[in-house]
Design a protein around this motif. Structure first.
Motif, short mmCIF file in Angstrom:
data_model
loop_
_atom_site.label_atom_id
_atom_site.label_comp_id
_atom_site.label_asym_id
_atom_site.label_seq_id
_atom_site.Cartn_x
_atom_site.Cartn_y
_atom_site.Cartn_z
N ASN A 154 -9.01 0.80 -3.02
CA ASN A 154 -9.68 1.19 -1.77
C ASN A 154 -8.74 1.17 -0.58
OD1 ASN A 154 -12.11 1.50 -3.06
ND2 ASN A 154 -12.90 -0.49 -2.49
N ARG A 155 -7.74 0.32 -0.63
CA ARG A 155 -6.82 0.18 0.49
C ARG A 155 -5.95 1.41 0.71
NH1 ARG A 155 -4.77 -5.75 1.12
NH2 ARG A 155 -2.93 -4.58 1.80
N ASP A 215 0.82 -1.21 0.00
CA ASP A 215 0.00 0.00 0.00
C ASP A 215 0.86 1.26 0.00
OD1 ASP A 215 -2.13 -1.75 0.12
OD2 ASP A 215 -2.65 -1.30 2.20
N GLY A 261 -7.36 -3.17 -5.15
CA GLY A 261 -6.40 -2.60 -4.22
C GLY A 261 -6.53 -1.10 -4.01
#
Length: 191
Positions: free
Chosen positions: A121-122, A92, A119
């Motif tokens: 949204n992370r 991230d 990924g």
């Protein structure tokens, strides 16, 4: 004083209604002024990032680079754009770092996500929206990238572009639509 059933129901409806109205007042958000990014100049520098999934095959990555260069772009790759971390393109912190660097880099004219996937949204809570507001530029992608579009719009007012990703098929239709909107500034039309 005794309450009748009618009085009780009337009072209950009023109480629930006032709670709902108060909740709605508290949830109202202030809409930020819209920020329209500059058009992409011909021979623009595109910053390529992977805020979601990677391109898994090196040959597909190379094909994407070749296709974008044939369109006349100078490409600047994010530091982690070719990373693979399971179904993510790096961790991230790496993915959000590339996003920040491309917005902060004044030599980058626009930012193109290489693909969607999963990924985005992370990283939404880690995005520096003030940095984006201070350095507006076209941000383009689709699929999982949509959550970043919505977050940027809500938190900065920047108009972004739900459009092709680097790994898209850069056929005549896609290229013409891209040029019409991002280079010429002509609004899309429905046929």
């Amino acid at each position: 004083m005794a309450f009748s059933r009618k009085s009780f129901l009337s009072s209950s409806v009023l109480a629930i209604g006032s709670l709902f109205i108060q909740k709605e007042k508290n949830n109202l958000s202030v809409e930020l002024p819209k920020i329209k990014p500059k058009r992409l100049p011909k021979n623009a520098t595109l910053g390529l990032i992977a805020p979601a999934s990677p391109i898994y095959l090196d040959s597909d990555f190379d094909t994407m680079l070749s296709s974008l260069q044939k369109l006349g772009y100078t490409l600047k790759l994010g530091d982690h754009v070719d990373k693979k971390n399971g179904y993510l393109a790096g961790n991230d912190e790496q993915r959000v770092s590339d996003l920040h660097k491309m917005f902060a880099d004044d030599t980058v004219d626009g930012i193109l996500c290489i693909r969607g996937g999963y990924g985005s949204n992370r990283i939404l809570d880690s995005i520096d929206y003030e940095l984006i507001r201070q350095h507006p530029k076209p941000f383009i992608g689709f699929s999982d990238i949509t959550s970043i579009h919505l977050a940027i719009q809500k938190n900065t007012g920047l108009i972004t572009f739900h459009g092709p990703v680097g790994a898209s098929d850069w056929n005549t239709f896609t290229t013409n639509a891209w040029n019409q909107i991002l280079h010429d500034g002509i609004a899309p039309t429905l046929h």
